[in-house]
Design a protein around this motif. Structure first.
Motif, short mmCIF file in Angstrom:
data_model
loop_
_atom_site.label_atom_id
_atom_site.label_comp_id
_atom_site.label_asym_id
_atom_site.label_seq_id
_atom_site.Cartn_x
_atom_site.Cartn_y
_atom_site.Cartn_z
N ASP A 46 0.82 -1.22 0.00
CA ASP A 46 0.00 0.00 0.00
C ASP A 46 0.85 1.27 0.00
O ASP A 46 0.38 2.32 -0.42
CB ASP A 46 -0.91 0.01 1.23
N LEU A 47 2.08 1.15 0.47
CA LEU A 47 2.90 2.34 0.67
C LEU A 47 4.38 1.99 0.63
O LEU A 47 4.80 0.95 1.16
CB LEU A 47 2.58 2.94 2.05
N HIS A 48 5.17 2.85 -0.01
CA HIS A 48 6.62 2.87 0.16
C HIS A 48 6.94 4.02 1.11
O HIS A 48 6.55 5.17 0.86
CB HIS A 48 7.33 3.12 -1.17
N SER A 72 3.73 0.22 -5.48
CA SER A 72 2.70 0.82 -4.64
C SER A 72 2.15 2.07 -5.30
O SER A 72 2.80 2.68 -6.15
CB SER A 72 3.25 1.18 -3.25
N ALA A 73 0.96 2.47 -4.87
CA ALA A 73 0.34 3.68 -5.37
C ALA A 73 0.85 4.92 -4.64
O ALA A 73 0.77 6.02 -5.17
CB ALA A 73 -1.17 3.59 -5.24
N ARG A 74 1.36 4.74 -3.42
CA ARG A 74 1.81 5.88 -2.61
C ARG A 74 3.28 5.72 -2.25
O ARG A 74 3.73 4.63 -1.90
CB ARG A 74 0.98 6.00 -1.32
N ARG A 75 3.99 6.85 -2.29
CA ARG A 75 5.40 6.90 -1.88
C ARG A 75 5.58 8.12 -0.99
O ARG A 75 5.18 9.23 -1.36
CB ARG A 75 6.33 6.98 -3.09
N VAL A 76 6.20 7.91 0.16
CA VAL A 76 6.35 8.98 1.15
C VAL A 76 7.78 9.00 1.69
O VAL A 76 8.35 7.95 1.99
CB VAL A 76 5.36 8.78 2.32
N SER A 113 5.31 12.61 -7.86
CA SER A 113 4.23 12.00 -7.07
C SER A 113 4.71 11.37 -5.77
O SER A 113 4.15 10.36 -5.32
CB SER A 113 3.46 10.96 -7.91
N VAL A 114 5.72 11.96 -5.17
CA VAL A 114 6.20 11.53 -3.85
C VAL A 114 5.82 12.60 -2.84
O VAL A 114 6.01 13.79 -3.09
CB VAL A 114 7.72 11.31 -3.85
N VAL A 115 5.28 12.18 -1.71
CA VAL A 115 4.92 13.10 -0.63
C VAL A 115 6.10 13.22 0.33
O VAL A 115 6.75 12.23 0.66
CB VAL A 115 3.67 12.59 0.12
N ILE A 116 6.38 14.44 0.77
CA ILE A 116 7.42 14.69 1.77
C ILE A 116 6.77 15.19 3.04
O ILE A 116 6.11 16.24 3.03
CB ILE A 116 8.44 15.74 1.28
N ASN A 117 6.92 14.45 4.13
CA ASN A 117 6.46 14.86 5.44
C ASN A 117 7.65 15.17 6.34
O ASN A 117 8.75 14.67 6.11
CB ASN A 117 5.61 13.76 6.09
#
Length: 231
Positions: free
Chosen positions: A29-31, A142-146, A172-176
């Motif tokens: 689901d997630l990287h 995965s569909a999401r990468r963070v 399309s990578v999220v940075i938190n």
């Protein structure tokens, strides 16, 4: 007739031989890349608090339940440590987590981590670039990468964050960010302005290193679940 059958066989074989090389469906689901600050502003006691915080987070029911919350009930996680310009290192490679036992084994790996760099500046842009490069090394889809970057200071060395942040978010990578406020009281505002990016990106605040364990637990659970409610 034999010739026709032979042609059919090679057509079938050729088609099926190609199939494994095509993009496969998502299997996680997630990287998630965990980029941990080990620059000079983090002393060895504080490094220990960070490491125990990450380990305890993966042992928590909150994070373990978050891992099970997606359609595949599985995520892939990698951890790096970073400091100065040439100081970035993968300390735990891509690891698939699905069960509570998986999470516990990952926590044990974290328990035994040593510090990769004894000192160094705060080079956030190279740390981000290094973290982003790791997605290409994963065997999963995965569909999401963070990217989850934790730190306690502003850039002290190296380039500004703007160009690499824009490149990463455009892919399309999220940075938190997890801002530890023991050194820079307004670091959370700095992270919001300069670091985070992507849909649903957010900053989690730890008032000091003692607050870090609960902060990282909340942050991991939120980004694993993919819940968006502003920054």
């Amino acid at each position: 007739m034999r010739f026709s059958l032979l042609i059919c066989f090679f057509c079938w074989f050729g088609t099926n031989a190609i199939l494994p090389t095509r993009a496969v469906a998502d299997d996680v689901d997630l990287h998630l890349v965990l980029a941990v600050d080990v620059s000079s502003s983090i002393n060895y006691d504080e490094f220990g608090l960070q490491i125990r915080g990450y380990a305890n987070a993966f042992r928590s029911a909150e994070v373990q339940q978050a891992i099970q919350s997606g359609p595949h009930k599985k995520i892939a996680v990698l951890m790096t440590q970073w400091a100065g310009l040439q100081e970035q290192k993968v300390v735990i490679g891509w690891t698939a987590l699905s069960t509570a036992n998986d999470a516990e084994q990952f926590a044990e790996k974290i328990d035994y981590l040593s510090r990769s760099f004894p000192f160094g500046g705060t080079a956030i842009a190279p740390a981000l670039e290094h973290a982003w490069q790791q997605f290409a090394t994963s065997p999963h889809k995965s569909a999401r990468r963070v990217i989850d970057l934790s730190g306690d200071g502003r850039i002290s060395i190296g380039p500004s964050l703007g160009p690499i942040r824009e490149t990463i978010v455009a892919n399309s990578v999220v940075i938190n960010g997890l801002a530890i406020l023991n050194e820079v009281p307004d670091l959370d505002q700095y992270y919001r302005k300069n670091l985070i990016g992507g849909r649903g990106a957010f900053v989690q605040v730890a008032d000091d290193l003692n607050d870090f364990p609960m902060a990282i637990q909340k942050k991991l659970a939120r980004e694993i679940r993919g819940i968006w409610y502003g920054v």
